[in-house]
Design a protein around this motif. Structure first.
Motif, PDB file in Angstrom:
ATOM      1  N   GLU A   2     -42.400  46.952  16.492  1.00  8.96           N
ATOM      2  CA  GLU A   2     -44.159  46.718  16.110  1.00  8.96           C
ATOM      3  C   GLU A   2     -43.784  45.199  16.874  1.00  8.96           C
ATOM      4  O   GLU A   2     -43.343  44.651  17.030  1.00  8.96           O
ATOM      5  N   PRO A   3     -44.968  44.553  16.378  1.00  6.59           N
ATOM      6  CA  PRO A   3     -44.697  43.348  17.350  1.00  6.59           C
ATOM      7  C   PRO A   3     -44.688  42.551  16.568  1.00  6.59           C
ATOM      8  O   PRO A   3     -44.656  42.089  15.570  1.00  6.59           O
ATOM      9  N   LEU A   4     -43.892  41.098  16.636  1.00  6.18           N
ATOM     10  CA  LEU A   4     -43.403  39.688  15.877  1.00  6.18           C
ATOM     11  C   LEU A   4     -44.283  39.366  15.545  1.00  6.18           C
ATOM     12  O   LEU A   4     -45.491  39.135  15.569  1.00  6.18           O
ATOM     13  N   ARG A   5     -43.771  39.238  13.968  1.00  4.73           N
ATOM     14  CA  ARG A   5     -44.768  38.245  13.008  1.00  4.73           C
ATOM     15  C   ARG A   5     -44.086  37.480  12.453  1.00  4.73           C
ATOM     16  O   ARG A   5     -43.119  37.918  11.966  1.00  4.73           O
ATOM     17  N   LEU A   6     -44.902  36.375  12.988  1.00  2.99           N
ATOM     18  CA  LEU A   6     -43.504  35.239  12.483  1.00  2.99           C
ATOM     19  C   LEU A   6     -43.183  34.790  10.844  1.00  2.99           C
ATOM     20  O   LEU A   6     -45.173  34.975  10.049  1.00  2.99           O
ATOM     21  N   LYS A   7     -42.672  34.969   9.848  1.00  2.00           N
ATOM     22  CA  LYS A   7     -43.009  34.590   9.002  1.00  2.00           C
ATOM     23  C   LYS A   7     -43.434  32.654   8.506  1.00  2.00           C
ATOM     24  O   LYS A   7     -42.954  32.119   8.832  1.00  2.00           O
ATOM     25  N   THR A   8     -44.567  32.801   7.169  1.00  2.00           N
ATOM     26  CA  THR A   8     -44.668  31.895   7.225  1.00  2.00           C
ATOM     27  C   THR A   8     -44.713  31.161   5.333  1.00  2.00           C
ATOM     28  O   THR A   8     -44.627  30.016   5.133  1.00  2.00           O
ATOM     29  N   PHE A 654     -38.121  37.523  -0.999  1.00  2.00           N
ATOM     30  CA  PHE A 654     -38.975  38.220  -0.289  1.00  2.00           C
ATOM     31  C   PHE A 654     -40.277  38.047   0.866  1.00  2.00           C
ATOM     32  O   PHE A 654     -41.041  37.086   0.228  1.00  2.00           O
ATOM     33  N   ASP A 655     -40.509  38.264   1.849  1.00  2.00           N
ATOM     34  CA  ASP A 655     -41.278  37.893   2.420  1.00  2.00           C
ATOM     35  C   ASP A 655     -42.992  38.220   2.264  1.00  2.00           C
ATOM     36  O   ASP A 655     -43.509  38.900   2.149  1.00  2.00           O
ATOM     37  N   SER A 656     -43.224  36.652   1.689  1.00  2.00           N
ATOM     38  CA  SER A 656     -44.723  37.065   1.287  1.00  2.00           C
ATOM     39  C   SER A 656     -46.234  36.946   2.206  1.00  2.00           C
ATOM     40  O   SER A 656     -46.910  36.084   1.768  1.00  2.00           O
ATOM     41  N   THR A 657     -45.848  36.450   3.534  1.00  6.45           N
ATOM     42  CA  THR A 657     -46.544  36.374   4.628  1.00  6.45           C
ATOM     43  C   THR A 657     -47.811  37.461   4.517  1.00  6.45           C
ATOM     44  O   THR A 657     -48.807  36.507   4.390  1.00  6.45           O
ATOM     45  N   ALA A 658     -47.386  38.761   4.813  1.00  9.18           N
ATOM     46  CA  ALA A 658     -48.558  39.803   4.245  1.00  9.18           C
ATOM     47  C   ALA A 658     -49.509  39.524   3.002  1.00  9.18           C
ATOM     48  O   ALA A 658     -50.759  39.607   3.115  1.00  9.18           O
ATOM     49  N   ALA A 659     -48.328  39.277   2.529  1.00 12.33           N
ATOM     50  CA  ALA A 659     -49.530  39.632   1.274  1.00 12.33           C
ATOM     51  C   ALA A 659     -50.034  37.992   0.383  1.00 12.33           C
ATOM     52  O   ALA A 659     -51.286  37.462   0.510  1.00 12.33           O
ATOM     53  N   ASP A 660     -49.625  36.960   1.207  1.00 13.77           N
ATOM     54  CA  ASP A 660     -50.557  35.571   1.345  1.00 13.77           C
ATOM     55  C   ASP A 660     -51.255  35.913   2.219  1.00 13.77           C
ATOM     56  O   ASP A 660     -52.413  35.474   1.648  1.00 13.77           O
ATOM     57  N   LYS A 661     -51.501  36.124   3.431  1.00 10.54           N
ATOM     58  CA  LYS A 661     -52.925  36.608   4.509  1.00 10.54           C
ATOM     59  C   LYS A 661     -53.677  37.424   3.194  1.00 10.54           C
ATOM     60  O   LYS A 661     -54.671  37.203   3.628  1.00 10.54           O
TER      61      LYS A 661
END
Length: 727
Positions: A2-8, A654-661
């Motif tokens: 899967e494509p690389l997605r940087l965490k924010t 927990f990585d919340s990058t996707a949830a924040d987006k």
């Protein structure tokens, strides 16, 4: 792939907080929560998850006694200030307070009616208080020393209060007080059979037998018909608590099935009682023969040794309501929950849950297993505590080291077994099998404390340790079998004098070909495995190096140093590729995430930071710790984080990058819809609604325009009214 997605961004979830530092505690009537003394505050803790429900302030004093009202609405507390406080748990406010004793209050209990509170103090007095009025109803004197325990008779028709004391020397007494107003002589009996402090009192279910336990290694059964001693039970240990088992409890049912012949004899009711004390084991006795019918074979707690040389295993015990079993509290602030079952004519005491009230300083941690549902902690103890992340209860403890454990690592072997390796101040390394919690290997050879350790990444057939003796060792895991009963002696395959000062960190490359060591001598060295031949030395840090880690994808190493910086080094020539600055104190850990494109770091400034390697940018900074953050763990698959440090707190991230987006997109959609509603309201001349929406959307310029338009319309209206009035 899967494509690389940087965490924010990461979301912090407090997972483990200190809630008990020793001293008094009290369990609610339904066993749903525990009120615990924690430093200079009181923590209300969920007994199922150890989550802190609320915290009560303390005016900078430690607590000496706690009690709950029967309906769990009121909490009573007292400390060294001698102030007795009444807390309303629904509002968390102190609703009443008063003083009465001339010394610290050492024990307290609430009457079953909820209207009276009894307190016993270091001033040798026992006082009874009206809860609503806060005034003293009874003032009892007679004890020759500190009053250590008080208990009301649960039967409202028997208006009796029992108190136990340590009268000093070889003398301790239990006194029975009449709390009715009809008797002139309040002390109706003095029960004298103990030679050391009375620590606990209990009553039989029929209310006619009083049990008193003491540090003189004796439990005495008293007949309340004539206040005579019925029986003296020799326990051969200082007893800290005695509990009577109710006839309908699962404990009693299991015992009845185990001893079918124990029924009513000689007109007296047979009952069971439990004792716990300095040995850290649970024992069950029957009242008829005063014999021990069950004894724990092995202790679930390491008995502490006090300064005077005495052992302290369990400090208290409580039978829980709602058939929830037995709760035992240890000297090292652990809450152990037990159930009893009878299987094939054998009694078995099962440890169902372990809540740890205080972990002291957390120095290292790692996730366990492929599913990463457990977390292993190394604290200022000789044991490793392994926590279930779902319930945050301590699932098991690894005991074997004789000094504080400084470091640990975990892996899943080729056979599917989860292994843990630990290094300690006792100069040894130990290998553990996680499922059985057994030590399967011991490595001896270092001449100093083992402060760094790491498993091989690919084959999991060796591990590397670094020590304060400046040496690096490679340990073979050959000789391990599936059915091991005794630990084997681990052998070092290679040894090298690696540094001039203590080794703080080691890491093995993803392909197991290299190992890197970081030292207090301000250098990091890369060595070729398995013979530990020097490859390259990284020089440039101005203070000691606390952490080293290989990139999962590139030929480089990240180091964290006491000079407040993080650096990335090229293995090929030892050059510094990147420097990250932002921490205000020593950086203690730095690990790669997001396939080596980002770094997570933590430091002595209590901060956790997320960095992007390509841009040298600090993406996010988190301040959720109150002390140094020594430990940082990254999940191999989920890349969730765990941090811990000097504040004894464990936080999960927990990585919340996707949830924040997604949340930002949702808010943007809502903004578009609201914007259209705003324009519709303006078109309809509904200025009240339009102004409200403009407020919600935080559009000050549009709000100004609406008010201006509204003022214009009002002026036109008034002008029109004046014109009509004059025409």
């Amino acid at each position: 792939m899967e494509p690389l997605r940087l965490k924010t961004n990461y979301r912090c979830v407090p997972a483990l907080q200190q809630f008990y530092t020793g001293g008094p505690f009290v369990v609610s009537s339904d066993s749903s929560f525990i009120a615990c003394a924690c430093g200079e505050s009181i923590k209300i803790v969920d007994s199922a998850t150890a989550a802190i429900r609320s915290t009560l302030g303390a005016d900078s004093e430690s607590f000496t006694a706690l009690a709950l009202s029967p309906d769990d609405r009121l909490l009573f507390s007292s400390g060294h200030s001698r102030q007795i406080k009444v807390w309303d748990l629904s509002t968390l406010k102190c609703v009443r307070s008063w003083k009465g004793h001339e010394g610290p209050v050492m024990c307290m209990t609430c009457h079953p009616s909820g209207g009276l509170l009894a307190t016993g103090g270091a001033d040798r007095k026992v006082l009874v208080w009206d809860v609503d009025g806060g005034y003293c109803t009874h003032y009892f004197k007679g004890h020759g020393g500190v009053v250590s325990c008080v208990m009301f008779h649960p039967d409202p028709e028997k208006q009796l209060l029992f108190s136990g004391s340590d009268d000093g020397g070889d003398h301790a007494t239990v006194r029975v007080w009449d709390i009715s107003k009809t008797k002139k002589k309040n002390c109706i009996a003095t029960l004298d059979n103990h030679s050391s402090a009375v620590t606990s009192l209990a009553l039989s279910e029929d209310g006619w037998t009083l049990l008193s336990a003491g540090r003189d290694k004796v439990v005495t059964l008293w007949d309340l018909h004539d206040y005579s001693s019925k029986k003296t039970v020799i326990t051969n240990e200082a007893v800290e608590a005695v509990c009577v088992l109710g006839s309908g409890s699962p404990f009693a049912s299991s015992l009845d099935s185990y001893q079918q012949n124990l029924k009513k004899r000689d007109g007296s009711q047979i009952f069971y009682f439990i004792t716990v004390g300095e040995r850290g084991i649970v024992r069950i006795w029957n009242s008829k023969g005063a014999g021990c019918i069950f004894e724990q074979k092995t202790s679930d707690v390491t008995a502490n040794i006090d300064e005077d040389g005495s052992r302290r295993g369990f400090t208290s015990a409580v039978m829980l309501a709602s058939d929830q079993g037995l709760l035992c509290v240890t000297a090292d602030q652990q809450f152990l929950f037990y159930s009893l079952e009878c299987t094939e004519e054998l009694l078995q005491l099962n440890l169902t849950k372990r809540l740890v009230g205080y972990n002291e300083e957390i120095v290292d941690m790692k996730f366990i297993g492929d599913d990463e549902k457990f977390l292993a902690l190394a604290t200022n103890l000789e044991q490793v505590r392994v926590y279930d992340l779902a319930s945050m209860s301590c699932s098991y403890v690894l005991s074997g080291h004789t000094e504080i454990i400084l470091c640990l690592d975990t892996c899943v072997s080729s056979s599917g077994k989860t292994l843990i390796v630990t290094g300690s101040k006792d100069n040894s390394v130990r290998l553990w099998e996680s499922e059985s919690a057994n030590c399967i290997g011991v490595g001896i050879g270092h001449m100093g404390a083992v402060g760094a350790i790491a498993f091989s990444k690919r084959k999991q057939d060796f591990f590397v340790s670094g020590s304060s003796d400046h040496t690096l060792k490679v340990w073979s895991m050959d000789g391990l079998s599936d059915n091991m009963t005794m630990p084997i002696n681990l052998k070092a395959k290679a040894v090298v004098a690696a540094h001039d000062k203590d080794i703080n960190s080691v890491a093995v490359a993803p392909n197991d070909s290299l190992v890197c060591s970081g030292s207090q001598d301000r250098t990091a060295c890369v060595w070729r495995l398995p013979d530990l031949v020097s490859v390259v030395v990284f020089k440039g840090h101005k203070r000691g190096i606390w952490s080293v880690e290989f990139s999962p994808v590139d030929q480089c190493v990240v180091t964290a140093s006491g000079d407040k910086t993080i650096r990335i080094w090229a293995i090929s020539d030892g050059s510094c590729l990147k420097t990250f600055e932002g921490h205000t104190s020593s950086v203690l850990r730095a690990l790669f995430v997001t396939r080596g494109t980002q770094i997570v770091s933590c430091g002595a400034d209590g901060l956790v930071k997320l960095w992007t390697v390509k841009t040298n940018e600090c993406v996010a900074t988190y301040d959720h710790h109150e002390d140094k953050v020594w430990a940082l763990a990254v999940g191999r698959k989920t890349e969730k984080l765990a941090t811990g440090g000097g504040d004894a707190v464990v936080n999960l991230w927990f990585d919340s990058t996707a949830a924040d987006k997604e949340e930002a997109f949702r808010k943007e959609e809502e903004g578009v819809v609201k914007g259209q509603e705003l324009e519709n309201a303006v078109s309809d001349a509904d200025y009240t609604k339009a102004i409200q929406i403009a407020f919600e959307l935080r559009r000050p310029h549009r709000l100004f325009e609406l008010f201006a338009e509204l003022c214009r319309l009002v002026i036109i209206y008034f002008v029109a009214c004046i014109f009509l009035a004059y025409t």
